[in-house]
Scaffold this motif. Structure first.
Motif, mmCIF file in Angstrom:
data_model
loop_
_atom_site.group_PDB
_atom_site.id
_atom_site.type_symbol
_atom_site.label_atom_id
_atom_site.label_comp_id
_atom_site.label_asym_id
_atom_site.label_seq_id
_atom_site.Cartn_x
_atom_site.Cartn_y
_atom_site.Cartn_z
ATOM 1 N N VAL A 157 0.846 -1.197 0.000
ATOM 2 C CA VAL A 157 0.000 0.000 0.000
ATOM 3 C C VAL A 157 0.876 1.240 0.000
ATOM 4 O O VAL A 157 2.079 1.165 0.251
ATOM 5 C CB VAL A 157 -0.960 0.023 1.208
ATOM 6 N N GLY A 158 0.249 2.388 -0.256
ATOM 7 C CA GLY A 158 1.021 3.627 -0.333
ATOM 8 C C GLY A 158 1.716 3.979 0.970
ATOM 9 O O GLY A 158 2.923 4.168 1.027
ATOM 10 N N ASN A 159 0.927 4.055 2.033
ATOM 11 C CA ASN A 159 1.471 4.442 3.343
ATOM 12 C C ASN A 159 0.427 4.090 4.393
ATOM 13 O O ASN A 159 -0.674 4.649 4.377
ATOM 14 C CB ASN A 159 1.771 5.943 3.365
ATOM 15 N N VAL A 160 0.741 3.179 5.302
ATOM 16 C CA VAL A 160 -0.258 2.740 6.275
ATOM 17 C C VAL A 160 -0.681 3.877 7.205
ATOM 18 O O VAL A 160 -1.711 3.779 7.876
ATOM 19 C CB VAL A 160 0.245 1.547 7.117
ATOM 20 N N ALA A 161 0.107 4.971 7.253
ATOM 21 C CA ALA A 161 -0.280 6.122 8.060
ATOM 22 C C ALA A 161 -1.377 6.950 7.381
ATOM 23 O O ALA A 161 -2.020 7.774 8.029
ATOM 24 C CB ALA A 161 0.929 7.011 8.346
ATOM 25 N N ASN A 162 -1.583 6.713 6.096
ATOM 26 C CA ASN A 162 -2.611 7.423 5.341
ATOM 27 C C ASN A 162 -3.933 6.680 5.512
ATOM 28 O O ASN A 162 -4.003 5.473 5.280
ATOM 29 C CB ASN A 162 -2.213 7.479 3.865
ATOM 30 N N PRO A 163 -5.010 7.370 5.911
ATOM 31 C CA PRO A 163 -6.304 6.692 6.104
ATOM 32 C C PRO A 163 -6.776 5.925 4.878
ATOM 33 O O PRO A 163 -7.420 4.890 5.006
ATOM 34 C CB PRO A 163 -7.253 7.851 6.432
ATOM 35 N N PHE A 164 -6.465 6.400 3.681
ATOM 36 C CA PHE A 164 -6.845 5.694 2.459
ATOM 37 C C PHE A 164 -6.194 4.315 2.422
ATOM 38 O O PHE A 164 -6.859 3.295 2.212
ATOM 39 C CB PHE A 164 -6.436 6.502 1.238
ATOM 40 N N SER A 165 -4.887 4.279 2.631
ATOM 41 C CA SER A 165 -4.162 3.007 2.606
ATOM 42 C C SER A 165 -4.622 2.085 3.721
ATOM 43 O O SER A 165 -4.746 0.868 3.528
ATOM 44 C CB SER A 165 -2.656 3.260 2.732
ATOM 45 N N PHE A 207 -9.258 16.151 -2.339
ATOM 46 C CA PHE A 207 -9.454 14.820 -2.934
ATOM 47 C C PHE A 207 -9.139 13.795 -1.852
ATOM 48 O O PHE A 207 -8.058 13.793 -1.280
ATOM 49 C CB PHE A 207 -8.528 14.620 -4.130
ATOM 50 N N ASP A 208 -10.080 12.909 -1.583
ATOM 51 C CA ASP A 208 -10.044 11.925 -0.490
ATOM 52 C C ASP A 208 -10.547 12.576 0.790
ATOM 53 O O ASP A 208 -10.215 13.736 1.099
ATOM 54 C CB ASP A 208 -8.649 11.356 -0.227
ATOM 55 N N ASP A 209 -11.297 11.806 1.540
ATOM 56 C CA ASP A 209 -11.807 12.302 2.811
ATOM 57 C C ASP A 209 -10.700 12.293 3.860
ATOM 58 O O ASP A 209 -9.671 11.612 3.695
ATOM 59 C CB ASP A 209 -12.984 11.442 3.287
ATOM 60 N N ILE A 210 -10.898 13.058 4.904
ATOM 61 C CA ILE A 210 -9.937 13.114 6.001
ATOM 62 C C ILE A 210 -10.677 12.924 7.319
ATOM 63 O O ILE A 210 -11.871 13.232 7.422
ATOM 64 C CB ILE A 210 -9.162 14.452 6.012
ATOM 65 N N PRO A 211 -9.995 12.437 8.335
ATOM 66 C CA PRO A 211 -10.656 12.224 9.625
ATOM 67 C C PRO A 211 -11.217 13.524 10.195
ATOM 68 O O PRO A 211 -10.583 14.578 10.115
ATOM 69 C CB PRO A 211 -9.520 11.679 10.512
ATOM 70 N N MET A 212 -12.411 13.446 10.753
ATOM 71 C CA MET A 212 -13.077 14.549 11.451
ATOM 72 C C MET A 212 -13.291 15.776 10.570
ATOM 73 O O MET A 212 -13.384 16.901 11.050
ATOM 74 C CB MET A 212 -12.312 14.930 12.721
ATOM 75 N N ALA A 213 -13.372 15.557 9.248
ATOM 76 C CA ALA A 213 -13.569 16.681 8.325
ATOM 77 C C ALA A 213 -14.865 17.416 8.609
ATOM 78 O O ALA A 213 -14.970 18.628 8.377
ATOM 79 C CB ALA A 213 -13.551 16.179 6.887
ATOM 80 N N ASP A 214 -15.876 16.687 9.119
ATOM 81 C CA ASP A 214 -17.181 17.319 9.372
ATOM 82 C C ASP A 214 -17.218 18.067 10.695
ATOM 83 O O ASP A 214 -18.189 18.761 10.989
ATOM 84 C CB ASP A 214 -18.284 16.257 9.345
ATOM 85 N N LEU A 215 -16.168 17.974 11.510
ATOM 86 C CA LEU A 215 -16.155 18.633 12.819
ATOM 87 C C LEU A 215 -15.409 19.963 12.800
ATOM 88 O O LEU A 215 -15.440 20.700 13.780
ATOM 89 C CB LEU A 215 -15.516 17.707 13.868
ATOM 90 N N LEU A 216 -14.729 20.251 11.692
ATOM 91 C CA LEU A 216 -13.983 21.500 11.604
ATOM 92 C C LEU A 216 -14.924 22.651 11.255
ATOM 93 O O LEU A 216 -16.078 22.445 10.892
ATOM 94 C CB LEU A 216 -12.890 21.380 10.537
#
Length: 330
Positions: free
Chosen positions: A65-73, A269-278
């Motif tokens: 995978v690209g990077n396990v630290a990335n939520p997508f991966s 591009f791509d969702d991010i954690p807690m995007a709806d809370l900002l």
């Protein structure tokens, strides 16, 4: 090993010493053995003593995978593992980190362990080095990025179309000064997303401004500098399209640092954690990495079960999630 020994003009024991990195072998002999091994596409089999089954299966697959630290991966990884668990198959996983050398090293490590198939996210300019594995019947499925140099099953999002929809959404809210922030332009996804950005501008009669386009943003510091430089222009952008989720996070930090998060529109591009809370909540074009992982796993198992049909592209649709940042008007 005997074939390698014959080609290198040495004994089988010498090949074993070289492969196992034992001492007392000359540099010239090591070079001959390694050249012969590469020419024959030889990989030492660490499970040789256990492969007594008629089908030579090991009950394992390799996942890069690209990077396990990335939520997508991480989501792709979890989906593949869940599917593999149902079939009692173990998953060996590794991170690419967009390093071509790491790609080759990780895949070679998988092959040394004689995995039954490979699910891969790649960055090297060509994957032709895997042609021999395809010919030998090793199932390969590529995720997120199309391979070069070989034809194989691929699971991906329509990146250009999705990027164009994001930029079009900003244009519909009155923006003509739309910045593009992307990562390594050599990567398939980055190329496609930039292509979608440019096509969306031209479709609306907007001339792209090179000062509003920055590639190669591989860390937060570079992104912060890019945002700062664009904001310092006499005619700065009124909107930003961020072409990768980690870049989006860095853009949010940069805008908040100067208090412009409510003035400059943003679609990532791509969702991010807690995007709806900002505040404002972040508008994104969201891929479905879990679906991509499930489809990749399903395809690899179909191949292992005997499917020999032609390679296919599996396109997983994205969706625009409107939360607020992308709806700020020019």
């Amino acid at each position: 090993m005997k074939n390698v020994a014959d080609l290198a003009g040495v004994g089988v024991k010498t090949v074993s010493r070289v492969i196992n990195r034992e001492r007392h072998v000359s540099e010239a002999t090591i070079a001959r053995v390694l050249q012969a091994a590469e020419q024959l596409q030889y990989q030492p089999d660490v499970h040789a003593g256990n492969l007594r089954r008629a089908d030579r299966r090991t009950g394992t697959i390799g996942l890069l995978v690209g990077n396990v630290a990335n939520p997508f991966s991480a989501a792709v990884h979890r989906a593949v593992e869940d599917a593999a668990l149902e079939r009692h198959i173990a998953v060996f996983a590794s991170s690419l980190d967009d390093d071509a050398d790491r790609e080759r090293a990780s895949i070679e490590a998988f092959l040394r362990r004689r995995v039954d198939g490979l699910i891969l996210t790649t960055v090297h300019h060509s994957q032709a080095y895997l042609g021999g594995e395809l010919e030998q019947g090793t199932p390969l499925v590529f995720v997120d990025r199309r391979p070069n140099g070989i034809v194989a099953d691929t699971v991906l999002t329509n990146n250009a179309e999705s990027a164009a929809s994001a930029v079009g959404h900003l244009a519909e809210h009155g923006h003509t000064r739309i910045a593009y922030l992307g990562d390594n332009e050599e990567i398939f996804t980055a190329k496609e997303r930039k292509r979608g950005y440019l096509e969306a501008l031209r479709r609306r009669g907007i001339t792209p401004d090179e000062r509003l386009i920055t590639d190669g943003l591989t860390d937060d510091a570079k992104t912060a500098v890019a945002v700062s430089d664009m904001l310092a222009l006499d005619d700065p952008p009124t909107a930003i399209f961020s072409a990768q989720n980690l870049i989006t996070i860095a853009v949010i930090v940069a805008l908040r640092r100067v208090g412009l998060e409510h003035q400059i529109a943003l679609v990532g591009f791509d969702d991010i954690p807690m995007a709806d809370l900002l505040s404002p909540a972040v508008t994104v074009v969201a891929q479905d990495p879990s679906a991509m992982g499930r489809i990749a796993a399903r395809r690899i198992f179909e191949r292992l079960d005997g499917n020999t049909g032609p390679a296919r592209d599996f396109v997983v649709p994205s969706r625009l999630i409107q939360r607020g940042s992308g709806e700020i008007r020019a």
